[in-house]
Design a protein around this motif. Sequence first.
Motif, short mmCIF file in Angstrom:
data_model
loop_
_atom_site.label_atom_id
_atom_site.label_comp_id
_atom_site.label_asym_id
_atom_site.label_seq_id
_atom_site.Cartn_x
_atom_site.Cartn_y
_atom_site.Cartn_z
N SER A 137 0.80 -1.23 0.00
CA SER A 137 0.00 0.00 0.00
C SER A 137 0.83 1.28 0.00
CB SER A 137 -0.95 0.01 1.20
OG SER A 137 -0.23 -0.02 2.42
N ASN A 138 1.96 1.29 0.73
CA ASN A 138 2.75 2.52 0.76
C ASN A 138 3.59 2.72 -0.50
OD1 ASN A 138 4.86 0.75 1.21
ND2 ASN A 138 5.16 1.34 3.34
N SER A 175 -7.04 3.92 -0.78
CA SER A 175 -6.15 4.97 -0.29
C SER A 175 -6.27 5.13 1.21
CB SER A 175 -6.50 6.31 -0.97
OG SER A 175 -7.81 6.73 -0.61
N TYR A 176 -5.23 5.64 1.82
CA TYR A 176 -5.32 6.01 3.23
C TYR A 176 -6.27 7.19 3.35
CZ TYR A 176 -0.89 3.35 3.56
OH TYR A 176 0.08 2.39 3.50
N TRP A 177 -6.89 7.30 4.50
CA TRP A 177 -7.87 8.37 4.71
C TRP A 177 -7.20 9.73 4.78
CZ3 TRP A 177 -12.53 9.74 3.91
CH2 TRP A 177 -13.19 10.69 4.67
N SER A 184 -8.08 11.64 0.69
CA SER A 184 -8.26 10.25 0.24
C SER A 184 -8.54 10.21 -1.26
CB SER A 184 -9.38 9.56 1.02
OG SER A 184 -10.66 10.02 0.63
N ASN A 187 -5.18 10.70 -3.09
CA ASN A 187 -4.39 9.46 -3.02
C ASN A 187 -4.98 8.37 -3.90
OD1 ASN A 187 -2.62 10.61 -1.16
ND2 ASN A 187 -3.79 9.91 0.60
N HIS A 225 -13.37 7.86 10.03
CA HIS A 225 -12.00 7.55 9.62
C HIS A 225 -11.95 6.83 8.28
CE1 HIS A 225 -11.45 8.34 13.97
NE2 HIS A 225 -10.27 8.80 13.59
N LEU A 228 -11.80 2.82 7.74
CA LEU A 228 -10.58 2.13 8.16
C LEU A 228 -10.67 1.79 9.65
CD1 LEU A 228 -7.82 4.25 6.36
CD2 LEU A 228 -9.05 2.24 5.52
N ASP A 231 -4.97 3.13 10.61
CA ASP A 231 -4.66 4.15 9.61
C ASP A 231 -4.48 3.58 8.21
OD1 ASP A 231 -4.71 6.32 11.42
OD2 ASP A 231 -2.75 5.70 12.17
N LYS A 232 -4.63 2.24 8.05
CA LYS A 232 -4.41 1.61 6.76
C LYS A 232 -5.47 0.59 6.38
CE LYS A 232 0.68 1.92 6.92
NZ LYS A 232 1.95 1.13 6.83
N HIS A 233 -5.82 -0.28 7.32
CA HIS A 233 -6.63 -1.45 6.98
C HIS A 233 -8.13 -1.15 7.08
CE1 HIS A 233 -2.69 -3.03 8.24
NE2 HIS A 233 -2.88 -3.86 7.23
#
Length: 305
Positions: A137-138, A175-177, A184, A187, A225, A228, A231-233
């Motif tokens: 993801s990153n 995307s991350y929030w 988002s 991203n 959020h 999520l 911060d990712k999943h």
Amino acid sequence: MKSTLLHIIAAFVMLLVCAQCSKQELEVPTVIDRSKHELPVGKCALKVLAIGNSFTDDPIAYFDAIVRASGIDRSSLCLYTAVKGGASLEYWATTCHDGDEVTITRRSGLVTMPIIQAPIKELLAQDWDVVTVQQLSNLAQDSTSLSPYLPYLVNEIRELCPNKDVVIAFQQVWSYWGGHLQTSIYNWQNISEVAKSTIDYGIDMIIPTGTAIQNARATTLNTPHGLLRDDKHLAFGVGRYVAACTWFEALIAPVYGVSVVGNTATHDITETEQANSKYETAPVTDDNRTLCQQCAAAAIALRED
């Protein structure tokens, strides 16, 4: 002291050289098969291998519940996963190249594959209909992170799988929030562009999980959020459910002729899920499941394979 320092420097240089050698060994194939391979529509049988990381686990977590509720013949289906937390395309390409042993786990369906623990080349040399891959993801917004690893994997799958019509799919992750809907969206747009570029490396189709999640973020399904749980999943409940619906609509619906829209599967948040959630959860109910399914179906309808 000077001798020790020289040894440390020499070892460091050797590591850099070895890393560079490893990358050179995974050079882009001279010829990349860019011909279009299609799902076996109407076959009503499907064997899927999903290779990735925790961002593969999230969509698959509720997948079998949706399959069960669809009424399709589960004895004609299997979905196996090869998952390693934090694994990138580089990790899987290197694992394949080095012959490291991998275990695959059946997550849906009743078909049993003959080999479930072996070097990944042996696992790929089975009669799969679909093999999916994805980027960490990153790195999902970085197009330079794809090569040489993605074309290497695509070439290995094509060479090893006895089914020469095997479909190689790429999961477009969410995307991350980033604390705000607009962040988002920005991203997600970058991730989408990188995902589209995978077609140039021989990818046959994109599973637009990230677009489906972004669709849901623009509706009443969204949470503070961005669906999520950290911060990712993806959040337990609606987040994971939308992702599972996307995989169903991308892979199952065309083959079996059964859309996810109208599926009766729901999901109550378990105590374990609640305990493992940093942020809010939202159950999938009879009232919101159709909207979840529509977000997934819209993402499939708008994708550009």
